[in-house]
Design a protein around this motif. Sequence first.
Motif, PDB file in Angstrom:
ATOM      1  N   ASN A   1       0.909  -1.246   0.178  1.00 37.09           N
ATOM      2  CA  ASN A   1       0.146  -0.013  -0.007  1.00 37.09           C
ATOM      3  C   ASN A   1       0.776   1.239  -0.105  1.00 37.09           C
ATOM      4  O   ASN A   1       1.630   1.505   0.764  1.00 37.09           O
TER       5      ASN A   1
ATOM      6  N   LYS B   1      -0.867   3.850  -5.447  1.00 39.60           N
ATOM      7  CA  LYS B   1      -2.074   2.788  -5.417  1.00 39.60           C
ATOM      8  C   LYS B   1      -3.207   3.378  -4.762  1.00 39.60           C
ATOM      9  O   LYS B   1      -4.257   3.075  -5.181  1.00 39.60           O
ATOM     10  N   THR B   2      -3.113   4.054  -3.740  1.00 34.46           N
ATOM     11  CA  THR B   2      -4.337   4.480  -3.113  1.00 34.46           C
ATOM     12  C   THR B   2      -4.990   5.579  -4.158  1.00 34.46           C
ATOM     13  O   THR B   2      -6.169   5.482  -4.256  1.00 34.46           O
TER      14      THR B   2
ATOM     15  N   LYS C   1      -6.691   3.727  -6.771  1.00 33.01           N
ATOM     16  CA  LYS C   1      -7.918   2.760  -6.560  1.00 33.01           C
ATOM     17  C   LYS C   1      -9.094   3.912  -6.013  1.00 33.01           C
ATOM     18  O   LYS C   1     -10.377   3.478  -6.556  1.00 33.01           O
TER      19      LYS C   1
ATOM     20  N   GLN D   1     -11.341   5.055  -8.952  1.00 36.04           N
ATOM     21  CA  GLN D   1     -12.303   4.080  -9.641  1.00 36.04           C
ATOM     22  C   GLN D   1     -13.651   4.364  -9.201  1.00 36.04           C
ATOM     23  O   GLN D   1     -14.765   3.975  -9.828  1.00 36.04           O
ATOM     24  N   THR D   2     -13.707   4.910  -7.695  1.00 34.55           N
ATOM     25  CA  THR D   2     -15.129   4.698  -7.270  1.00 34.55           C
ATOM     26  C   THR D   2     -15.551   6.281  -6.719  1.00 34.55           C
ATOM     27  O   THR D   2     -16.571   6.534  -6.590  1.00 34.55           O
TER      28      THR D   2
ATOM     29  N   LEU E   1      -4.975  -3.544  -8.631  1.00 39.57           N
ATOM     30  CA  LEU E   1      -6.042  -2.900  -7.602  1.00 39.57           C
ATOM     31  C   LEU E   1      -7.168  -3.931  -7.316  1.00 39.57           C
ATOM     32  O   LEU E   1      -7.895  -4.263  -8.096  1.00 39.57           O
ATOM     33  N   GLU E   2      -7.117  -4.364  -6.130  1.00 44.09           N
ATOM     34  CA  GLU E   2      -8.063  -5.421  -5.905  1.00 44.09           C
ATOM     35  C   GLU E   2      -9.548  -4.953  -5.790  1.00 44.09           C
ATOM     36  O   GLU E   2      -9.788  -3.568  -5.326  1.00 44.09           O
TER      37      GLU E   2
END
Length: 288
Positions: free
Chosen positions: A156, A160-161, A164, A167-168, A287-288
Amino acid sequence: MKVLLTGANGQLGHCFKDIFPSDWQLLATDSLQLDITDGLAVNNFIALHRPDAIVNAAAYTAVDKAQDEYELAYKVNAIGPKNLAIAAKKYHAKLVHVSTDYVFDGTKSFPYLENDLTNPINVYGETKRVGELSVLDNYSSAIVIRTSWVFSEYGNNFVKTMLKLSQTRPELTIIDDQLGCPTYAVDIAKTILKMLMNNIQGGIYHYCGDKYVSWFQFASKIFATANELNLMTNQNIMIKPILTSAYPTKAKRPLYSVLNMEKVKQLGMKASDWNKALMYVIPRIHLE
């Protein structure tokens, strides 16, 4: 050369393993294989394996969480490095210990030198500073590398944050008055290996990215790079700059933690080209 690596599952640990010389021997350990907070365990492990060098990439790095977990942060960031330093000296192994820009309070307005006064303003920085002192007090030949804003394709991190969250969320507010130098973990690993190969003199060294930015500017570059690589799923995301005062956190952060790299540059080391690194890292982040 036989090298003992602690914190092998962290960002730096992963990157160190990726570029480790094939003709060297690596003892890669995590906290289950070697609890660095246990002095007897450290002594026995090093006595058994007799590494030529030890690289301590293990650390408690949850900055806000550390405010509530002082004892654990202190054990990992201060006691652990002390144990490694004592054993390294006893068994004549080189030691490289990785520290942080957060040992400074951020009140300066030009890059911090290695011998500038430290004054950490959070538990993480405080425990890391004690770790530095413990290492050098017990083993003057040890190397302490301070670095900053570390990112990679592993674990992390800020890159990455941001990807991620993009996306939302249609909009992100990012702090624009904290300045630092993003640093690619592979470049730190390369620097450590060069120091071991060249038998660099003990002491404190600063190593970081070649350009300083704010978190907002860093985020902007991350999204621009992702767009350039056609990997940005939300092309219309809005990002807005805010002040630290508008985003209170449990732990205070230094507003300015840019590190002066002249000392390592004189040894032939190059700063981390984090813009170039983003081109490599972003396609490899899962990205999970």
